[in-house]
Write a protein that holds these residues in place. Structure first.
Motif, PDB file in Angstrom:
ATOM      1  N   LEU A 270       0.825  -1.208   0.000  1.00  0.00           N
ATOM      2  CA  LEU A 270       0.000   0.000   0.000  1.00  0.00           C
ATOM      3  C   LEU A 270       0.858   1.255   0.000  1.00  0.00           C
ATOM      4  O   LEU A 270       0.581   2.215  -0.740  1.00  0.00           O
ATOM      5  CB  LEU A 270      -0.931  -0.018   1.220  1.00  0.00           C
ATOM      6  N   ASP A 271       1.878   1.269   0.817  1.00  0.00           N
ATOM      7  CA  ASP A 271       2.759   2.440   0.859  1.00  0.00           C
ATOM      8  C   ASP A 271       3.448   2.662  -0.476  1.00  0.00           C
ATOM      9  O   ASP A 271       3.612   3.810  -0.924  1.00  0.00           O
ATOM     10  CB  ASP A 271       3.806   2.266   1.966  1.00  0.00           C
ATOM     11  N   LEU A 272       3.874   1.583  -1.124  1.00  0.00           N
ATOM     12  CA  LEU A 272       4.505   1.701  -2.429  1.00  0.00           C
ATOM     13  C   LEU A 272       3.538   2.290  -3.448  1.00  0.00           C
ATOM     14  O   LEU A 272       3.884   3.206  -4.203  1.00  0.00           O
ATOM     15  CB  LEU A 272       4.990   0.331  -2.899  1.00  0.00           C
ATOM     16  N   ALA A 273       2.297   1.798  -3.458  1.00  0.00           N
ATOM     17  CA  ALA A 273       1.305   2.289  -4.406  1.00  0.00           C
ATOM     18  C   ALA A 273       0.995   3.760  -4.170  1.00  0.00           C
ATOM     19  O   ALA A 273       0.867   4.549  -5.114  1.00  0.00           O
ATOM     20  CB  ALA A 273       0.034   1.453  -4.297  1.00  0.00           C
ATOM     21  N   VAL A 274       0.882   4.155  -2.914  1.00  0.00           N
ATOM     22  CA  VAL A 274       0.570   5.548  -2.594  1.00  0.00           C
ATOM     23  C   VAL A 274       1.749   6.452  -2.896  1.00  0.00           C
ATOM     24  O   VAL A 274       1.617   7.496  -3.555  1.00  0.00           O
ATOM     25  CB  VAL A 274       0.168   5.679  -1.117  1.00  0.00           C
ATOM     26  N   THR A 275       2.930   6.084  -2.425  1.00  0.00           N
ATOM     27  CA  THR A 275       4.115   6.930  -2.569  1.00  0.00           C
ATOM     28  C   THR A 275       4.483   7.143  -4.030  1.00  0.00           C
ATOM     29  O   THR A 275       4.814   8.266  -4.442  1.00  0.00           O
ATOM     30  CB  THR A 275       5.305   6.298  -1.824  1.00  0.00           C
ATOM     31  N   GLU A 276       4.412   6.081  -4.823  1.00  0.00           N
ATOM     32  CA  GLU A 276       4.824   6.154  -6.227  1.00  0.00           C
ATOM     33  C   GLU A 276       3.659   6.436  -7.170  1.00  0.00           C
ATOM     34  O   GLU A 276       3.867   6.678  -8.354  1.00  0.00           O
ATOM     35  CB  GLU A 276       5.503   4.845  -6.636  1.00  0.00           C
ATOM     36  N   GLY A 277       2.429   6.401  -6.661  1.00  0.00           N
ATOM     37  CA  GLY A 277       1.267   6.637  -7.507  1.00  0.00           C
ATOM     38  C   GLY A 277       0.992   5.513  -8.482  1.00  0.00           C
ATOM     39  O   GLY A 277       0.382   5.735  -9.533  1.00  0.00           O
ATOM     40  N   TYR A 278       1.428   4.299  -8.135  1.00  0.00           N
ATOM     41  CA  TYR A 278       1.239   3.180  -9.038  1.00  0.00           C
ATOM     42  C   TYR A 278      -0.222   2.724  -9.049  1.00  0.00           C
ATOM     43  O   TYR A 278      -0.825   2.525  -7.977  1.00  0.00           O
ATOM     44  CB  TYR A 278       2.076   1.973  -8.605  1.00  0.00           C
ATOM     45  N   PRO A 279      -0.810   2.493 -10.212  1.00  0.00           N
ATOM     46  CA  PRO A 279      -2.058   1.740 -10.247  1.00  0.00           C
ATOM     47  C   PRO A 279      -1.756   0.307  -9.852  1.00  0.00           C
ATOM     48  O   PRO A 279      -0.616  -0.157  -9.983  1.00  0.00           O
ATOM     49  CB  PRO A 279      -2.501   1.835 -11.712  1.00  0.00           C
ATOM     50  N   LEU A 280      -2.760  -0.374  -9.342  1.00  0.00           N
ATOM     51  CA  LEU A 280      -2.518  -1.747  -8.931  1.00  0.00           C
ATOM     52  C   LEU A 280      -3.604  -2.669  -9.437  1.00  0.00           C
ATOM     53  O   LEU A 280      -4.689  -2.248  -9.836  1.00  0.00           O
ATOM     54  CB  LEU A 280      -2.365  -1.865  -7.412  1.00  0.00           C
ATOM     55  N   CYS A 281      -3.277  -3.941  -9.398  1.00  0.00           N
ATOM     56  CA  CYS A 281      -4.194  -5.014  -9.748  1.00  0.00           C
ATOM     57  C   CYS A 281      -3.996  -6.106  -8.711  1.00  0.00           C
ATOM     58  O   CYS A 281      -2.860  -6.412  -8.347  1.00  0.00           O
ATOM     59  CB  CYS A 281      -3.895  -5.543 -11.148  1.00  0.00           C
ATOM     60  N   ALA A 282      -5.094  -6.656  -8.210  1.00  0.00           N
ATOM     61  CA  ALA A 282      -4.995  -7.744  -7.247  1.00  0.00           C
ATOM     62  C   ALA A 282      -6.060  -8.778  -7.558  1.00  0.00           C
ATOM     63  O   ALA A 282      -7.205  -8.444  -7.884  1.00  0.00           O
ATOM     64  CB  ALA A 282      -5.151  -7.229  -5.816  1.00  0.00           C
ATOM     65  N   GLY A 294      -5.134   5.570  -2.209  1.00  0.00           N
ATOM     66  CA  GLY A 294      -4.880   6.878  -1.617  1.00  0.00           C
ATOM     67  C   GLY A 294      -4.862   6.780  -0.111  1.00  0.00           C
ATOM     68  O   GLY A 294      -5.239   5.763   0.478  1.00  0.00           O
ATOM     69  N   ARG A 295      -4.424   7.832   0.533  1.00  0.00           N
ATOM     70  CA  ARG A 295      -4.460   7.899   1.983  1.00  0.00           C
ATOM     71  C   ARG A 295      -5.880   8.206   2.452  1.00  0.00           C
ATOM     72  O   ARG A 295      -6.636   8.927   1.797  1.00  0.00           O
ATOM     73  CB  ARG A 295      -3.521   8.995   2.495  1.00  0.00           C
ATOM     74  N   GLY A 297      -6.772   9.260   6.142  1.00  0.00           N
ATOM     75  CA  GLY A 297      -6.339   9.406   7.529  1.00  0.00           C
ATOM     76  C   GLY A 297      -5.128   8.543   7.780  1.00  0.00           C
ATOM     77  O   GLY A 297      -4.133   8.599   7.055  1.00  0.00           O
ATOM     78  N   ASP A 298      -5.227   7.707   8.805  1.00  0.00           N
ATOM     79  CA  ASP A 298      -4.144   6.789   9.117  1.00  0.00           C
ATOM     80  C   ASP A 298      -4.238   5.501   8.309  1.00  0.00           C
ATOM     81  O   ASP A 298      -3.365   4.632   8.439  1.00  0.00           O
ATOM     82  CB  ASP A 298      -4.162   6.444  10.609  1.00  0.00           C
ATOM     83  N   ALA A 299      -5.295   5.375   7.508  1.00  0.00           N
ATOM     84  CA  ALA A 299      -5.510   4.169   6.720  1.00  0.00           C
ATOM     85  C   ALA A 299      -5.369   4.477   5.235  1.00  0.00           C
ATOM     86  O   ALA A 299      -4.706   5.462   4.858  1.00  0.00           O
ATOM     87  CB  ALA A 299      -6.891   3.584   7.033  1.00  0.00           C
ATOM     88  N   TYR A 300      -5.982   3.665   4.400  1.00  0.00           N
ATOM     89  CA  TYR A 300      -5.902   3.794   2.956  1.00  0.00           C
ATOM     90  C   TYR A 300      -7.297   3.653   2.362  1.00  0.00           C
ATOM     91  O   TYR A 300      -8.217   3.157   3.024  1.00  0.00           O
ATOM     92  CB  TYR A 300      -4.979   2.719   2.355  1.00  0.00           C
ATOM     93  N   ARG A 301      -7.448   4.045   1.121  1.00  0.00           N
ATOM     94  CA  ARG A 301      -8.708   3.828   0.409  1.00  0.00           C
ATOM     95  C   ARG A 301      -8.393   3.349  -1.003  1.00  0.00           C
ATOM     96  O   ARG A 301      -7.367   3.694  -1.579  1.00  0.00           O
ATOM     97  CB  ARG A 301      -9.545   5.115   0.336  1.00  0.00           C
ATOM     98  N   PHE A 302      -9.282   2.529  -1.517  1.00  0.00           N
ATOM     99  CA  PHE A 302      -9.146   1.976  -2.868  1.00  0.00           C
ATOM    100  C   PHE A 302     -10.176   2.606  -3.773  1.00  0.00           C
ATOM    101  O   PHE A 302     -11.370   2.662  -3.433  1.00  0.00           O
ATOM    102  CB  PHE A 302      -9.355   0.450  -2.846  1.00  0.00           C
TER     103      PHE A 302
END
Length: 307
Positions: A270-282, A294-295, A297-302
């Motif tokens: 998650l940190d990698l995706a947010v920091t680098e702005g990478y789109p992801l696939c899972a 994205g961030r 608060g203290d968590a993330y959002r998809f």
């Protein structure tokens, strides 16, 4: 792109029940998920990353119990979160998707699903299974390796098969009583002579590198595609649900073998995706299984997005 430091284009069990590892998993994780519904014959989405063409195929969909999706949340917290987002708590729909990457003359398949729809969909798209050059296995669970072989024959007869070295070492050294591991070894047996272990950071195809994300299984791997400066993070089972994996990465997926390590890997992804702005696939995010992080608060959002 320089080598990654955080986890540090054509050449590597049937059923989701194979996720259960007997005594190695919590009891809640041992029950087999049930198929949710049959799909139409073509369930695929294609997009480009640089000059690479990426195709996501949905092999099947399962419904999981809430305690399979979240294994260690405080009492009532998972149900409350699902209610907050208007999600069902009785049978959580969970897609099983695979990724095909075409770069130049190289065709790479990441995971095989259970084999329910993958080959039929590939054929409908004009993708002969024999055209796959490299099969990458994110981890050994049956919903990821179920179609590596069929009736004792490789499903992708011209593909080398690649699996993380720690994952292969776990399988080769397993001495417990687990039908699922036995079934995985049987599924991999027809390709054993072409099975190639890889290390963290290894380039498995031009522009496609392995990222260690162990915890879900001992050698679970994610992958990063980088072509022409455009990138896609393929997260495997590091991220499995569009709410819980992002809002509470510390909560374990019911099939995580090492919950602490899996949570750490989830946060790194998650940190990698947010920091680098990478789109992801899972694989288990709702089809087409792609979007942005994205961030919150203290968590993330998809944010789902058809790339």
């Amino acid at each position: 792109m320089p080598p990654m430091s955080i986890f540090s284009r054509r050449e590597a069990l049937r059923g989701f029940a194979a996720l259960g590892l007997g005594a190695t998993l919590p009891a809640a994780a041992v029950a087999s998920p049930k198929p949710l519904r049959a799909h139409h014959s073509v369930s695929a989405h294609s997009f480009t990353i640089g000059e690479a063409t990426v195709t996501v195929i949905r092999d099947t969909t399962f419904q999981l119990s809430l305690d399979q999706v979240v294994a260690n949340a405080p009492d009532g917290a998972a149900a409350a979160l699902f209610n907050e987002f208007g999600l069902p708590t009785d049978g959580v729909p969970t897609d099983v998707c695979q990724v095909i990457i075409d770069v130049g003359d190289v065709r790479v398949l990441v995971d095989t699903g259970t084999g329910t729809e993958l080959v039929a969909t590939m054929n409908a798209l004009g993708m002969d299974p024999a055209s796959v050059d490299r099969l990458l296995i994110s981890h050994f669970h049956g919903d990821h390796v179920g179609a590596v072989s069929a009736d004792g024959q490789p499903t992708f007869p011209n593909a080398s098969v690649h699996i993380a070295a720690p994952e292969l070492a776990f399988l080769d050294g397993f001495t417990g009583d687990s039908n699922s591991v036995a079934n995985t070894l049987q599924t991999l047996a027809p390709v054993r002579d072409r099975l190639q272990p890889f290390a963290d950071g290894a380039e498995l195809a031009p522009g496609l590198r392995a990222l260690a994300a162990n915890g879900h299984t001992p050698g679970h791997a994610a992958f990063l595609l980088d072509d022409g400066g455009q990138r896609l993070l393929i997260a495997g089972d590091a991220l499995v649900h569009p709410v819980t994996s992002f809002q509470h990465p510390e909560w374990a997926f019911g099939f995580d073998m090492d919950r602490e390590a899996a949570a750490a890997a989830r946060t790194r992804v998650l940190d990698l995706a947010v920091t680098e702005g990478y789109p992801l696939c899972a694989a288990h995010l709702p089809f087409p299984s792609t979007g942005y992080v994205g961030r919150d608060g203290d968590a993330y959002r998809f944010t789902p997005a058809s790339l």
